[in-house]
Enzyme design. Structure first.
Site, PDB file in Angstrom:
ATOM      1  N   CYS A  36       0.814  -1.224   0.000  1.00 28.44           N
ATOM      2  CA  CYS A  36       0.000   0.000   0.000  1.00 28.44           C
ATOM      3  C   CYS A  36       0.847   1.275   0.000  1.00 28.44           C
ATOM      4  O   CYS A  36       1.684   1.467   0.884  1.00 28.44           O
ATOM      5  CB  CYS A  36      -0.906  -0.026   1.227  1.00 28.44           C
ATOM      6  SG  CYS A  36      -1.842   1.502   1.450  1.00 28.44           S
ATOM      7  N   LYS A  63     -11.513  -7.027   6.145  1.00 28.44           N
ATOM      8  CA  LYS A  63     -12.337  -6.259   7.112  1.00 28.44           C
ATOM      9  C   LYS A  63     -12.641  -7.100   8.350  1.00 28.44           C
ATOM     10  O   LYS A  63     -13.804  -7.267   8.753  1.00 28.44           O
ATOM     11  CB  LYS A  63     -13.646  -5.767   6.470  1.00 28.44           C
ATOM     12  CG  LYS A  63     -13.495  -5.103   5.099  1.00 28.44           C
ATOM     13  CD  LYS A  63     -12.988  -3.685   5.172  1.00 28.44           C
ATOM     14  CE  LYS A  63     -12.816  -3.048   3.804  1.00 28.44           C
ATOM     15  NZ  LYS A  63     -11.604  -2.269   3.643  1.00 28.44           N
ATOM     16  N   VAL A  76      -5.602   0.255   5.747  1.00 30.03           N
ATOM     17  CA  VAL A  76      -4.250   0.436   6.261  1.00 30.03           C
ATOM     18  C   VAL A  76      -3.671   1.718   5.642  1.00 30.03           C
ATOM     19  O   VAL A  76      -4.085   2.075   4.528  1.00 30.03           O
ATOM     20  CB  VAL A  76      -3.347  -0.782   5.926  1.00 30.03           C
ATOM     21  CG1 VAL A  76      -3.680  -1.950   6.810  1.00 30.03           C
ATOM     22  CG2 VAL A  76      -3.390  -1.158   4.442  1.00 30.03           C
ATOM     23  N   GLU A  88      -5.110   6.857   9.165  1.00 30.01           N
ATOM     24  CA  GLU A  88      -4.921   7.903   8.134  1.00 30.01           C
ATOM     25  C   GLU A  88      -3.435   8.220   7.997  1.00 30.01           C
ATOM     26  O   GLU A  88      -2.827   8.821   8.905  1.00 30.01           O
ATOM     27  CB  GLU A  88      -5.682   9.201   8.448  1.00 30.01           C
ATOM     28  CG  GLU A  88      -7.098   9.228   7.910  1.00 30.01           C
ATOM     29  CD  GLU A  88      -7.194   8.986   6.416  1.00 30.01           C
ATOM     30  OE1 GLU A  88      -6.397   9.548   5.651  1.00 30.01           O
ATOM     31  OE2 GLU A  88      -8.057   8.202   6.014  1.00 30.01           O
ATOM     32  N   SER A  89      -2.863   7.881   6.853  1.00 32.57           N
ATOM     33  CA  SER A  89      -1.409   7.947   6.677  1.00 32.57           C
ATOM     34  C   SER A  89      -0.779   9.281   7.091  1.00 32.57           C
ATOM     35  O   SER A  89       0.217   9.308   7.817  1.00 32.57           O
ATOM     36  CB  SER A  89      -1.050   7.622   5.226  1.00 32.57           C
ATOM     37  OG  SER A  89      -1.708   8.492   4.310  1.00 32.57           O
TER      38      SER A  89
HETATM   39  N1  LIG Z   1      -6.758   7.860   3.162  1.00 23.55           N
HETATM   40  C1  LIG Z   1      -6.179   6.626   3.611  1.00 23.55           C
HETATM   41  C2  LIG Z   1      -6.147   5.638   2.447  1.00 23.55           C
HETATM   42  C3  LIG Z   1      -5.662   4.257   2.872  1.00 23.55           C
HETATM   43  C4  LIG Z   1      -6.008   3.165   1.835  1.00 23.55           C
HETATM   44  O1  LIG Z   1      -6.770   3.394   0.885  1.00 23.55           O
HETATM   45  N2  LIG Z   1      -5.454   1.947   2.036  1.00 23.55           N
HETATM   46  C5  LIG Z   1      -5.775   0.839   1.164  1.00 23.55           C
HETATM   47  C6  LIG Z   1      -4.572   0.039   0.741  1.00 23.55           C
HETATM   48  S1  LIG Z   1      -3.501   0.953  -0.274  1.00 23.55           S
HETATM   49  C7  LIG Z   1      -6.698  -0.154   1.872  1.00 23.55           C
HETATM   50  O2  LIG Z   1      -6.565  -0.383   3.056  1.00 23.55           O
HETATM   51  N3  LIG Z   1      -7.617  -0.740   1.099  1.00 23.55           N
HETATM   52  C8  LIG Z   1      -8.576  -1.690   1.558  1.00 23.55           C
HETATM   53  C9  LIG Z   1      -9.859  -1.525   0.802  1.00 23.55           C
HETATM   54  O3  LIG Z   1      -9.907  -0.711  -0.128  1.00 23.55           O
HETATM   55  O4  LIG Z   1     -10.825  -2.232   1.138  1.00 23.55           O
HETATM   56  C10 LIG Z   1      -4.780   6.900   4.163  1.00 23.55           C
HETATM   57  O5  LIG Z   1      -4.149   7.862   3.693  1.00 23.55           O
HETATM   58  O6  LIG Z   1      -4.334   6.197   5.087  1.00 23.55           O
END
Ligand SMILES: N[C@@H](CCC(=O)N[C@@H](CS)C(=O)NCC(=O)O)C(=O)O
Length: 255
Positions: A36, A63, A76, A88-89
Site C-alpha cells: 500500500c 475487514k 491500512v 490515516e497515513s
Molecule cells: N486515506 C487513507 C487511504 C488508505 C487506503 O486506501 N489503504 C488501502 C490500501 S492501499 C486499503 O486499506 N484498502 C482496503 C480496501 O480498499 O478495502 C490513508 O491515507 O491512510
C-alpha cells in the site's frame, strides 16, 4: 481479480528485511499492508525518525473485526499506540512528530509559515496528484488515457515548479516528500502501461524523483518491483475493487 494480499501475502526484498527487524512488541503497533502506498508514507516516517515499532501485516480487504475496531474505515495504515487506535497515513505521520519529539529529524519545518506552506503541498499531493495518478492507470480508452496523462503532467509541473532541490523544501527531507514518495516508487507502472515518462514532465521532476526514490527510508520500505506490478494489474484493467478505486469510479474523493 483477487485483492493484492491474496496474490502475495507479505513484503519482499528490502521491505521484508525491515519487517523482520520490527517484530518485537513495542508501544507502537504498525498495522500495514506491504503493497500500500499510503502505508509506505507512514512507514517512511517511522524509519526516518528511528521510532521503535512492531510491524503487523494485515489484509485490509478482509475487514476483520479486530482490524475494524482499530480503523472503522477498514484501511491500512493504522496504529495502536499504548493500546489506543489511530489511522490515516498523513495524520499518523504528524502524530509521530508530536508523540516522539526527541526522535529527529523533524519531518515538518519549525517555522510557522514554512510549515503551513508544506501542508498546502501535502494537501495538493493527496487531493490532486494521487487521484490523477490513479485515474491514469484506470483509464481504458486511448483518448481517456491521453487526457489523463496530459492532466497528470500539468499537475506534476505545478508541483515541480516549487521544488527547491534536492527535496521539495530544499536540503530538508520533509513530509511533502514523504507524501509523494510511494507514487514515485510506483511510477514505473504508469511508464510501462500508460506512456508516462519523468523526462516528459520536466528535468526538475526527473531529478527530484531520483533523489526521493533513492532515499534510504524509501528504499527500506520498498518491496520487489514485480510484486507491485501484480498489485496494479487490476487497476490497469479498471477491475480493482479497493475503496479508493470504487470512489474514483463513482466520481467521489478517495477515502
Ligand atoms: N486515506 C487513507 C487511504 C488508505 C487506503 O486506501 N489503504 C488501502 C490500501 S492501499 C486499503 O486499506 N484498502 C482496503 C480496501 O480498499 O478495502 C490513508 O491515507 O491512510
Amino acid at each position: 481479480m483477487p485483492p493484492p494480499t491474496d496474490l502475495f501475502p507479505h513484503a519482499t526484498g528490502a521491505a521484508l528485511k525491515t519487517v523482520e527487524a520490527h517484530q518485537e512488541p513495542q508501544d507502537l503497533v504498525f498495522y500495514s499492508g506491504w503493497f500500500c502506498p499510503f502505508v509506505q508514507r507512514s512507514w517512511i516516517a517511522l524509519e526516518e525518525k528511528g521510532i521503535p515499532y512492531q510491524y503487523k501485516e494485515v489484509n485490509p480487504y478482509k475487514k476483520e473485526k479486530h482490524f475494524l475496531d482499530i480503523n472503522p474505515k477498514g484501511l491500512v495504515p493504522a496504529v495502536e499506540y499504548q493500546g489506543k487506535a489511530l489511522y490515516e497515513s498523513l495524520v499518523l505521520c504528524e502524530f509521530f512528530e508530536d508523540a516522539y519529539p526527541t526522535h529527529k529529524p523533524s519531518m515538518l519545518p519549525e517555522d510557522a509559515y514554512t510549515k503551513a506552506y508544506a501542508r498546502i503541498w501535502i494537501d495538493y499531493v493527496g487531493k490532486t496528484f494521487v487521484p490523477g495518478f490513479m485515474r491514469l492507470l484506470m483509464a481504458q480508452e486511448t483518448e481517456k488515457q491521453d487526457a489523463a496523462l496530459a492532466e497528470l503532467y500539468e499537475v506534476l509541473r505545478r508541483f515541480s515548479a516549487q521544488i527547491k532541490g534536492p527535496f521539495f523544501l530544499g536540503e530538508h527531507f520533509s513530509l511533502v516528500d514523504i507524501a509523494i514518495a510511494p507514487w514515485i516508487t510506483r511510477d514505473v507502472i504508469a511508464a510501462e502501461h500508460r506512456g508516462y515518462s519523468r523526462e516528459d514532465v520536466g528535468a526538475e521532476w526527473k531529478q527530484y524523483a531520483e533523489h526521493v526514490e533513492t532515499r534510504e527510508s524509501v528504499l527500506r520500505t520498498k518491496s520487489n518491483q514485480d510484486k507491485y506490478a501484480q498489485v496494479y494489474a487490476p487497476y490497469l484493467k479498471d477491475e480493482a475493487q479497493s475503496e479508493a478505486a470504487k470512489a474514483l469510479r463513482a466520481g467521489r474523493a478517495i477515502p
